[in-house]
Design a protein around this motif. Structure first.
Motif, PDB file in Angstrom:
ATOM      1  N   TRP A  70      34.363  32.300  37.924  1.00 24.81           N
ATOM      2  CA  TRP A  70      34.366  33.665  37.379  1.00 24.81           C
ATOM      3  C   TRP A  70      32.993  34.289  37.543  1.00 24.81           C
ATOM      4  CZ3 TRP A  70      31.464  36.233  33.834  1.00 24.81           C
ATOM      5  CH2 TRP A  70      31.917  37.501  33.475  1.00 24.81           C
ATOM      6  N   ASN A  71      31.941  33.526  37.229  1.00 22.30           N
ATOM      7  CA  ASN A  71      30.587  34.034  37.363  1.00 22.30           C
ATOM      8  C   ASN A  71      30.249  34.307  38.829  1.00 22.30           C
ATOM      9  OD1 ASN A  71      27.975  34.750  36.245  1.00 22.30           O
ATOM     10  ND2 ASN A  71      27.233  32.892  37.230  1.00 22.30           N
ATOM     11  N   ASP A  73      32.334  35.112  41.199  1.00 16.43           N
ATOM     12  CA  ASP A  73      33.062  36.329  41.591  1.00 16.43           C
ATOM     13  C   ASP A  73      32.396  37.576  41.023  1.00 16.43           C
ATOM     14  OD1 ASP A  73      34.861  34.810  43.038  1.00 16.43           O
ATOM     15  OD2 ASP A  73      36.390  34.807  41.459  1.00 16.43           O
ATOM     16  N   ARG A  74      31.838  37.470  39.813  1.00 19.48           N
ATOM     17  CA  ARG A  74      31.122  38.604  39.206  1.00 19.48           C
ATOM     18  C   ARG A  74      29.894  38.939  40.039  1.00 19.48           C
ATOM     19  NH1 ARG A  74      26.590  39.173  36.787  1.00 19.48           N
ATOM     20  NH2 ARG A  74      26.229  36.929  36.718  1.00 19.48           N
ATOM     21  N   GLU A  78      29.083  42.474  42.444  1.00 21.99           N
ATOM     22  CA  GLU A  78      27.912  43.324  42.231  1.00 21.99           C
ATOM     23  C   GLU A  78      27.201  43.692  43.535  1.00 21.99           C
ATOM     24  OE1 GLU A  78      25.382  41.228  39.507  1.00 21.99           O
ATOM     25  OE2 GLU A  78      26.708  41.577  37.805  1.00 21.99           O
TER      26      GLU A  78
END
Length: 163
Positions: A70-71, A73-74, A78
Motif C-alpha cells: 500500500w505504501n 503504491d502511494r 505521487e
C-alpha cells in the motif's frame, strides 16, 4: 563516511532503472515502479535516521513500511510515471550520500536499534552502527535491487548476440 561505493551502487541501479524495456516479474514479485518506490522509501528512512543521530536523537530503523505494498503504491501515485520516480530516487540518493558524507566518526559509530525483514523473514533485529546501516545499502541492498530490475528485462535484450 566515505560514500564512494554507495554512489557507485546508485549509479548502476539508476542506469538499469532507466532501461525502457522493464516488464513485470514472472513470479508476481515487485514491478520496476515498486522496486523504485521501495528504494526511495528505504533511502528516506535511512536519511531520517542519520539526521536523527546527527541531531542527538536516538532513532530506530524499521524497514517494514518500506515493504508495504500500500505504501509503495502511494509513493508511486505521487509521481508522474517512472521518469518521476527515477528522478526522485536520484535526488534522494544524493541527499542520503551528502548526509552520510558529513557524519562524524562518532555519529557513524552510534548503534541504531534496527529491525529488517526480507521475503517475510526477519533478517535483523538488533542494534547496528549507523555506518553499517548506510554501508549495507551499498554492499547489499542497492545491488540486490539492481539485479531485481535487471531480471525484469526480456531475456533477448540481455544476450550479447546469437548463440
Amino acid at each position: 563516511m566515505d560514500t564512494t561505493a554507495l554512489r557507485s551502487a546508485y549509479k548502476k541501479f539508476l542506469d538499469v532503472a532507466a532501461a525502457p524495456d522493464l516488464g513485470e516479474a514472472a513470479d508476481g514479485d515487485w514491478n520496476a515502479d515498486q522496486v523504485l518506490a521501495h528504494v526511495l522509501s528505504v533511502d528516506a528512512a535511512t536519511a531520517a535516521v542519520a539526521l536523527g543521530v546527527a541531531s542527538g536523537a536516538r532513532p530506530t530503523f524499521d524497514n517494514r513500511i518500506c515493504l508495504d505494498r500500500w505504501n509503495l503504491d502511494r509513493i508511486i501515485a505521487e509521481h508522474s510515471g517512472r521518469a518521476g520516480l527515477i528522478s526522485h530516487v536520484r535526488h534522494q540518493a544524493a541527499v542520503l550520500c551528502d548526509i552520510a558524507d558529513q557524519l562524524s566518526e562518532q555519529a557513524a559509530a552510534v548503534l541504531v536499534p534496527s529491525f529488517l525483514m526480507s521475503d517475510d523473514e526477519v533478517v535483523l533485529d538488533q542494534p547496528v552502527a549507523l555506518a553499517d546501516l548506510v554501508n549495507g545499502l551499498a554492499g547489499n541492498h542497492v545491488p540486490v535491487h539492481t539485479r531485481q530490475l535487471a531480471d525484469l528485462r526480456p531475456q533477448a535484450s540481455l544476450s550479447d548476440g546469437p548463440e
